[in-house]
Design a protein around this motif. Structure first.
Motif, PDB file in Angstrom:
ATOM      1  N   VAL A   1      45.256  40.870  46.623  1.00 55.25           N
ATOM      2  CA  VAL A   1      44.671  40.059  45.558  1.00 55.25           C
ATOM      3  C   VAL A   1      45.750  40.530  44.306  1.00 55.25           C
ATOM      4  CG1 VAL A   1      42.739  40.252  44.050  1.00 55.25           C
ATOM      5  CG2 VAL A   1      42.234  40.054  46.311  1.00 55.25           C
ATOM      6  N   LEU A   2      46.093  41.839  44.283  1.00 59.85           N
ATOM      7  CA  LEU A   2      46.668  42.058  43.110  1.00 59.85           C
ATOM      8  C   LEU A   2      48.073  41.330  43.111  1.00 59.85           C
ATOM      9  CD1 LEU A   2      46.089  45.915  42.753  1.00 59.85           C
ATOM     10  CD2 LEU A   2      45.540  44.258  41.141  1.00 59.85           C
ATOM     11  N   LEU A   3      48.555  41.258  44.301  1.00 57.12           N
ATOM     12  CA  LEU A   3      49.951  40.614  44.293  1.00 57.12           C
ATOM     13  C   LEU A   3      49.920  39.173  43.905  1.00 57.12           C
ATOM     14  CD1 LEU A   3      51.401  42.082  47.569  1.00 57.12           C
ATOM     15  CD2 LEU A   3      52.388  42.352  45.270  1.00 57.12           C
ATOM     16  N   HIS A   4      48.584  38.350  44.354  1.00 60.42           N
ATOM     17  CA  HIS A   4      48.545  37.058  44.175  1.00 60.42           C
ATOM     18  C   HIS A   4      48.416  37.076  42.580  1.00 60.42           C
ATOM     19  CE1 HIS A   4      47.926  36.268  48.140  1.00 60.42           C
ATOM     20  NE2 HIS A   4      47.929  34.975  47.902  1.00 60.42           N
ATOM     21  N   ILE A   5      47.488  37.931  41.899  1.00 59.79           N
ATOM     22  CA  ILE A   5      47.538  37.884  40.336  1.00 59.79           C
ATOM     23  C   ILE A   5      48.909  38.260  39.708  1.00 59.79           C
ATOM     24  CG2 ILE A   5      46.502  39.211  38.448  1.00 59.79           C
ATOM     25  CD1 ILE A   5      43.920  39.722  40.321  1.00 59.79           C
ATOM     26  N   PHE A   6      49.606  39.219  40.082  1.00 62.68           N
ATOM     27  CA  PHE A   6      50.905  39.357  39.629  1.00 62.68           C
ATOM     28  C   PHE A   6      51.999  38.080  39.628  1.00 62.68           C
ATOM     29  CE2 PHE A   6      50.233  44.075  40.444  1.00 62.68           C
ATOM     30  CZ  PHE A   6      49.680  44.312  38.942  1.00 62.68           C
ATOM     31  N   SER A   7      51.521  37.386  40.801  1.00 59.70           N
ATOM     32  CA  SER A   7      52.716  36.318  41.193  1.00 59.70           C
ATOM     33  C   SER A   7      52.229  35.051  40.117  1.00 59.70           C
ATOM     34  CB  SER A   7      52.553  35.794  42.401  1.00 59.70           C
ATOM     35  OG  SER A   7      51.521  35.304  42.701  1.00 59.70           O
ATOM     36  N   LYS A   8      50.761  35.087  39.744  1.00 61.66           N
ATOM     37  CA  LYS A   8      50.501  34.011  38.900  1.00 61.66           C
ATOM     38  C   LYS A   8      50.869  34.242  37.166  1.00 61.66           C
ATOM     39  CE  LYS A   8      48.084  31.096  41.352  1.00 61.66           C
ATOM     40  NZ  LYS A   8      48.260  29.732  41.516  1.00 61.66           N
ATOM     41  N   VAL A   9      50.688  35.575  36.969  1.00 61.77           N
ATOM     42  CA  VAL A   9      51.110  35.855  35.599  1.00 61.77           C
ATOM     43  C   VAL A   9      52.705  35.826  35.539  1.00 61.77           C
ATOM     44  CG1 VAL A   9      51.320  38.076  34.158  1.00 61.77           C
ATOM     45  CG2 VAL A   9      49.140  37.439  35.415  1.00 61.77           C
ATOM     46  N   ARG A  10      53.469  36.092  36.547  1.00 65.02           N
ATOM     47  CA  ARG A  10      54.768  36.337  36.364  1.00 65.02           C
ATOM     48  C   ARG A  10      55.258  34.571  36.497  1.00 65.02           C
ATOM     49  NH1 ARG A  10      59.421  38.862  40.625  1.00 65.02           N
ATOM     50  NH2 ARG A  10      61.110  38.741  39.082  1.00 65.02           N
ATOM     51  N   SER A  11      54.710  33.727  37.245  1.00 64.09           N
ATOM     52  CA  SER A  11      55.178  32.467  37.139  1.00 64.09           C
ATOM     53  C   SER A  11      54.741  31.655  35.911  1.00 64.09           C
ATOM     54  CB  SER A  11      54.638  31.691  38.394  1.00 64.09           C
ATOM     55  OG  SER A  11      53.092  31.360  38.366  1.00 64.09           O
ATOM     56  N   GLY A  12      53.793  32.226  35.284  1.00 66.62           N
ATOM     57  CA  GLY A  12      53.314  31.607  34.159  1.00 66.62           C
ATOM     58  C   GLY A  12      54.048  31.821  32.711  1.00 66.62           C
ATOM     59  N   THR A  13      54.552  33.072  32.801  1.00 69.22           N
ATOM     60  CA  THR A  13      55.661  33.643  31.649  1.00 69.22           C
ATOM     61  C   THR A  13      56.951  32.677  32.006  1.00 69.22           C
ATOM     62  OG1 THR A  13      56.345  35.545  32.959  1.00 69.22           O
ATOM     63  CG2 THR A  13      54.301  35.870  31.421  1.00 69.22           C
ATOM     64  N   GLU A  14      57.523  32.653  33.316  1.00 68.96           N
ATOM     65  CA  GLU A  14      58.832  32.010  33.408  1.00 68.96           C
ATOM     66  C   GLU A  14      58.704  30.478  33.075  1.00 68.96           C
ATOM     67  OE1 GLU A  14      59.470  32.623  37.338  1.00 68.96           O
ATOM     68  OE2 GLU A  14      60.026  34.584  37.458  1.00 68.96           O
ATOM     69  N   ALA A  15      57.528  29.994  33.177  1.00 68.95           N
ATOM     70  CA  ALA A  15      57.539  28.462  32.819  1.00 68.95           C
ATOM     71  C   ALA A  15      57.285  28.377  31.356  1.00 68.95           C
ATOM     72  CB  ALA A  15      56.406  28.073  33.296  1.00 68.95           C
TER      73      ALA A  15
ATOM     74  N   SER B   1      41.127  48.129  55.543  1.00 68.26           N
ATOM     75  CA  SER B   1      40.845  46.620  54.994  1.00 68.26           C
ATOM     76  C   SER B   1      40.613  46.483  53.582  1.00 68.26           C
ATOM     77  CB  SER B   1      39.795  46.071  56.212  1.00 68.26           C
ATOM     78  OG  SER B   1      38.717  46.420  55.713  1.00 68.26           O
ATOM     79  N   PHE B   2      39.879  47.318  53.072  1.00 71.56           N
ATOM     80  CA  PHE B   2      39.462  47.063  51.566  1.00 71.56           C
ATOM     81  C   PHE B   2      40.836  47.170  50.797  1.00 71.56           C
ATOM     82  CE2 PHE B   2      34.756  47.503  52.368  1.00 71.56           C
ATOM     83  CZ  PHE B   2      34.782  45.911  52.207  1.00 71.56           C
ATOM     84  N   VAL B   3      41.399  48.277  51.164  1.00 72.26           N
ATOM     85  CA  VAL B   3      42.591  48.592  50.381  1.00 72.26           C
ATOM     86  C   VAL B   3      43.762  47.566  50.541  1.00 72.26           C
ATOM     87  CG1 VAL B   3      44.862  49.915  50.200  1.00 72.26           C
ATOM     88  CG2 VAL B   3      42.320  50.947  50.230  1.00 72.26           C
ATOM     89  N   TYR B   4      43.949  47.195  51.644  1.00 72.76           N
ATOM     90  CA  TYR B   4      44.830  45.719  51.924  1.00 72.76           C
ATOM     91  C   TYR B   4      44.443  44.814  51.299  1.00 72.76           C
ATOM     92  CZ  TYR B   4      47.317  42.284  54.504  1.00 72.76           C
ATOM     93  OH  TYR B   4      48.116  41.174  54.987  1.00 72.76           O
ATOM     94  N   ILE B   5      43.142  44.195  51.253  1.00 74.49           N
ATOM     95  CA  ILE B   5      42.684  43.146  50.401  1.00 74.49           C
ATOM     96  C   ILE B   5      42.946  43.336  49.238  1.00 74.49           C
ATOM     97  CG2 ILE B   5      40.524  41.662  50.144  1.00 74.49           C
ATOM     98  CD1 ILE B   5      39.722  42.296  52.941  1.00 74.49           C
ATOM     99  N   GLY B   6      42.598  44.533  48.502  1.00 74.59           N
ATOM    100  CA  GLY B   6      43.037  44.521  47.134  1.00 74.59           C
ATOM    101  C   GLY B   6      44.401  44.511  46.705  1.00 74.59           C
ATOM    102  N   ILE B   7      45.243  45.161  47.569  1.00 78.91           N
ATOM    103  CA  ILE B   7      46.645  44.834  47.380  1.00 78.91           C
ATOM    104  C   ILE B   7      47.163  43.188  47.470  1.00 78.91           C
ATOM    105  CG2 ILE B   7      49.069  45.313  48.452  1.00 78.91           C
ATOM    106  CD1 ILE B   7      47.594  48.143  49.343  1.00 78.91           C
TER     107      ILE B   7
END
Length: 84
Positions: free
Chosen positions: A67-81, A59-65
């Protein structure tokens, strides 16, 4: 009455129930005098045997993945804008 002392209402009710035998005490190894249907950690339980530690780690590994996907999506959407 115990030792001639006056009992309160709740204590008197408990004593009366005990005298009448309305409450049965659970037998050893069971709850409420009946066998338990929960057989999670016995050899009789069907299915895959999973320890609580394995469930916690998974469950902790799943939660970590997630969280990382959310961070990557925020970073990616910020660079596209910024590039538009």
């Amino acid at each position: 009455m115990k030792g001639g002392a006056q009992l309160s209402g709740a204590d008197a009710a408990k004593e009366a129930i005990k005298k009448r035998g309305l409450v049965k005490s659970p037998t050893r190894g069971t709850q409420g005098g009946k066998p338990s249907d929960l057989k999670f950690f016995t050899d009789e339980a069907p299915g895959i045997k999973v320890t609580p530690k394995a469930v916690l780690i998974t469950s902790f590994v799943y939660i970590g993945i997630v969280v990382l996907l959310h961070i990557f999506s925020k970073v990616r959407s910020g660079t596209e804008a910024a590039s538009n």
